[in-house]
Write an enzyme that holds these catalytic residues in place. Structure first.
Site, PDB file in Angstrom:
ATOM      1  N   SER A 214       0.861  -1.189   0.000  1.00 18.30           N
ATOM      2  CA  SER A 214       0.000   0.000   0.000  1.00 18.30           C
ATOM      3  C   SER A 214       0.892   1.232   0.000  1.00 18.30           C
ATOM      4  O   SER A 214       2.072   1.153   0.381  1.00 18.30           O
ATOM      5  CB  SER A 214      -0.870  -0.015   1.263  1.00 18.30           C
ATOM      6  OG  SER A 214      -1.395   1.259   1.541  1.00 18.30           O
TER       7      SER A 214
ATOM      8  N   TYR B  60      -1.128  -1.870  10.467  1.00 17.82           N
ATOM      9  CA  TYR B  60      -1.315  -1.903   9.013  1.00 17.82           C
ATOM     10  C   TYR B  60      -0.109  -1.266   8.313  1.00 17.82           C
ATOM     11  O   TYR B  60       0.413  -1.802   7.339  1.00 17.82           O
ATOM     12  CB  TYR B  60      -2.608  -1.173   8.641  1.00 17.82           C
ATOM     13  CG  TYR B  60      -2.942  -1.228   7.163  1.00 17.82           C
ATOM     14  CD1 TYR B  60      -3.470  -2.389   6.603  1.00 17.82           C
ATOM     15  CD2 TYR B  60      -2.741  -0.129   6.332  1.00 17.82           C
ATOM     16  CE1 TYR B  60      -3.787  -2.452   5.249  1.00 17.82           C
ATOM     17  CE2 TYR B  60      -3.057  -0.175   4.979  1.00 17.82           C
ATOM     18  CZ  TYR B  60      -3.583  -1.345   4.446  1.00 17.82           C
ATOM     19  OH  TYR B  60      -3.889  -1.401   3.101  1.00 17.82           O
TER      20      TYR B  60
HETATM   21  N1  LIG Z   1      -9.020  -1.128  -0.616  1.00 19.33           N
HETATM   22  C1  LIG Z   1      -8.119  -0.174  -0.887  1.00 19.33           C
HETATM   23  O1  LIG Z   1      -8.464   0.949  -1.296  1.00 19.33           O
HETATM   24  C2  LIG Z   1      -6.645  -0.500  -0.740  1.00 19.33           C
HETATM   25  C3  LIG Z   1      -5.696   0.517  -0.898  1.00 19.33           C
HETATM   26  C4  LIG Z   1      -4.338   0.202  -0.818  1.00 19.33           C
HETATM   27  C5  LIG Z   1      -3.936  -1.111  -0.584  1.00 19.33           C
HETATM   28  N2  LIG Z   1      -4.901  -2.091  -0.406  1.00 19.33           N
HETATM   29  C6  LIG Z   1      -4.463  -3.475  -0.200  1.00 19.33           C
HETATM   30  O2  LIG Z   1      -5.005  -4.256  -1.244  1.00 19.33           O
HETATM   31  C7  LIG Z   1      -5.260  -5.579  -0.770  1.00 19.33           C
HETATM   32  C8  LIG Z   1      -6.713  -5.937  -1.073  1.00 19.33           C
HETATM   33  O3  LIG Z   1      -7.538  -4.992  -0.415  1.00 19.33           O
HETATM   34  P1  LIG Z   1      -9.120  -5.202  -0.360  1.00 19.33           P
HETATM   35  O4  LIG Z   1      -9.686  -3.930   0.142  1.00 19.33           O
HETATM   36  O5  LIG Z   1      -9.605  -5.744  -1.655  1.00 19.33           O
HETATM   37  O6  LIG Z   1      -9.223  -6.316   0.786  1.00 19.33           O
HETATM   38  P2  LIG Z   1     -10.494  -7.138   1.343  1.00 19.33           P
HETATM   39  O7  LIG Z   1     -11.701  -6.834   0.511  1.00 19.33           O
HETATM   40  O8  LIG Z   1     -10.575  -6.863   2.791  1.00 19.33           O
HETATM   41  O9  LIG Z   1     -10.085  -8.645   1.097  1.00 19.33           O
HETATM   42  C9  LIG Z   1      -9.124  -9.212   1.914  1.00 19.33           C
HETATM   43  C10 LIG Z   1      -8.926 -10.652   1.518  1.00 19.33           C
HETATM   44  O10 LIG Z   1      -8.037 -11.241   2.474  1.00 19.33           O
HETATM   45  C11 LIG Z   1      -8.612 -12.458   2.941  1.00 19.33           C
HETATM   46  N3  LIG Z   1      -8.239 -12.706   4.326  1.00 19.33           N
HETATM   47  C12 LIG Z   1      -8.264 -11.836   5.357  1.00 19.33           C
HETATM   48  N4  LIG Z   1      -7.900 -12.449   6.496  1.00 19.33           N
HETATM   49  C13 LIG Z   1      -7.644 -13.741   6.164  1.00 19.33           C
HETATM   50  C14 LIG Z   1      -7.224 -14.875   6.897  1.00 19.33           C
HETATM   51  N5  LIG Z   1      -6.992 -14.829   8.221  1.00 19.33           N
HETATM   52  N6  LIG Z   1      -7.064 -16.044   6.252  1.00 19.33           N
HETATM   53  C15 LIG Z   1      -7.294 -16.113   4.898  1.00 19.33           C
HETATM   54  N7  LIG Z   1      -7.663 -15.082   4.158  1.00 19.33           N
HETATM   55  C16 LIG Z   1      -7.852 -13.900   4.780  1.00 19.33           C
HETATM   56  C17 LIG Z   1     -10.118 -12.236   2.811  1.00 19.33           C
HETATM   57  O11 LIG Z   1     -10.789 -13.479   2.683  1.00 19.33           O
HETATM   58  P3  LIG Z   1     -11.749 -14.115   3.811  1.00 19.33           P
HETATM   59  O12 LIG Z   1     -12.455 -13.005   4.499  1.00 19.33           O
HETATM   60  O13 LIG Z   1     -12.604 -15.037   3.009  1.00 19.33           O
HETATM   61  O14 LIG Z   1     -10.835 -14.857   4.719  1.00 19.33           O
HETATM   62  C18 LIG Z   1     -10.207 -11.454   1.513  1.00 19.33           C
HETATM   63  O15 LIG Z   1     -10.221 -12.337   0.411  1.00 19.33           O
HETATM   64  C19 LIG Z   1      -4.935  -5.570   0.717  1.00 19.33           C
HETATM   65  O16 LIG Z   1      -3.638  -6.077   0.907  1.00 19.33           O
HETATM   66  C20 LIG Z   1      -4.986  -4.086   1.082  1.00 19.33           C
HETATM   67  O17 LIG Z   1      -4.173  -3.784   2.192  1.00 19.33           O
HETATM   68  C21 LIG Z   1      -6.227  -1.809  -0.478  1.00 19.33           C
END
Ligand SMILES: NC(=O)c1ccc[n+]([C@@H]2O[C@H](COP(=O)([O-])OP(=O)(O)OC[C@H]3O[C@@H](n4cnc5c(N)ncnc54)[C@H](OP(=O)(O)O)[C@@H]3O)[C@@H](O)[C@H]2O)c1
Length: 237
Positions: free
Chosen positions: A120, A134
């Site tokens: 990120s 984070y």
């Molecule tokens: N959203 C943004 O704007 C943004 C910005 C910058 C960076 N990011 C990064 O981009 C990535 C994706 O973000 P997102 O917002 O799409 O995330 P998200 O919707 O929260 O999805 C997170 C994923 O991680 C899995 N996960 C979480 N805990 C887990 C565990 N204990 N065991 C197995 N799987 C687990 C979840 O699956 P389950 O719940 O099924 O376990 C889900 O598939 C992340 O690394 C985030 O930090 C996001």
């Protein structure tokens, strides 16, 4: 050419969008997450990444069921109850380290042998509304990419990180559509004058996993539309 992508954190959000794009392109996809979803094509492998026993075995099961692996993309972040410091450490860092180290014998000899971990902009910049864990986890992902790029490079394995700013993902598209004032405010921060979407990030990950980036390793690529280029004092007007 058909590839086998392992998508860690592929059940929701950006990971799911990546998995769906890979399936649409005819690739074999194995997603890892705690939840299963009927709507997601490809092999789904339930695994709680905070559980060391499950994390250690999951790539063996994937290899057995879906064959040798071409590439791995890490999307997971800590979500859920409990201590987020401990949770981020285990979910983002320990699980990534464990899976990378277990991945080595599972890569197809003539495959992509490529790994991308999603970090990120918070690896470098502070968002006070997000917890310290984070920020530390995201900085750690960048350093893990450098470390394993050096460690695994001699075996032909490349490791890179991607550092996105806030992007619109399928789950929050409706929210942003109903709040155009937020979209306008965030868009103005970028010289490109728009917000990022999940597609912007997915495309960069496919590139870094592909042979088109064959001599790129240990890098972290910022995907922020140039937001971080501008000195804040000049953005007042
Ligand atoms: N959203 C943004 O704007 C943004 C910005 C910058 C960076 N990011 C990064 O981009 C990535 C994706 O973000 P997102 O917002 O799409 O995330 P998200 O919707 O929260 O999805 C997170 C994923 O991680 C899995 N996960 C979480 N805990 C887990 C565990 N204990 N065991 C197995 N799987 C687990 C979840 O699956 P389950 O719940 O099924 O376990 C889900 O598939 C992340 O690394 C985030 O930090 C996001």
């Amino acid at each position: 050419m058909t590839r086998h992508y392992v998508v860690v954190g592929g059940s929701r959000g950006l990971g799911r969008a990546f998995a769906e794009a890979a399936v649409r392109s005819g690739h074999v996809v194995s997603t890892i997450g705690r939840s299963l979803t009927d709507a997601l094509e490809g092999g789904q492998f339930p695994c709680d990444l905070t559980r060391a026993d499950q994390t250690a075995d999951v790539l063996d099961v994937i290899r057995r069921d879906q064959g040798e692996i071409d590439a791995i993309a890490f999307f997971q972040r800590f979500r859920g109850p409990g201590d987020d410091w401990e949770g981020e450490w285990q979910t983002s860092l320990t699980a990534t380290k464990t899976l990378i180290e277990h991945s080595v014998p599972h890569f197809a000899a003539n495959g992509l042998k490529s790994i991308v971990a999603v970090s990120s902009v918070n690896a470098e910049f502070i968002s006070p509304k997000l917890p310290p864990g984070y920020h530390l986890a995201k900085a750690g992902i960048v350093q893990l990419a450098k470390y394993y790029a050096c460690k695994l490079g001699p075996q032909g394995i490349r490791v890179n990180a991607v550092c996105p700013s806030t992007f619109v993902k399928p789950e929050n598209e409706a929210f942003y559509e109903s709040h155009p004032e937020i979209v306008t405010r965030l868009a103005k921060l970028s010289p490109l004058n728009r917000m990022a979407t999940y597609r912007d990030v997915v495309d960069v990950i496919f590139f870094l996993l592909s042979e088109r980036s064959a001599f790129v390793t240990g890098q972290s690529l910022t995907v922020d539309g140039g937001i971080s280029l501008q000195w804040h004092e000049h953005m007042e007007s």
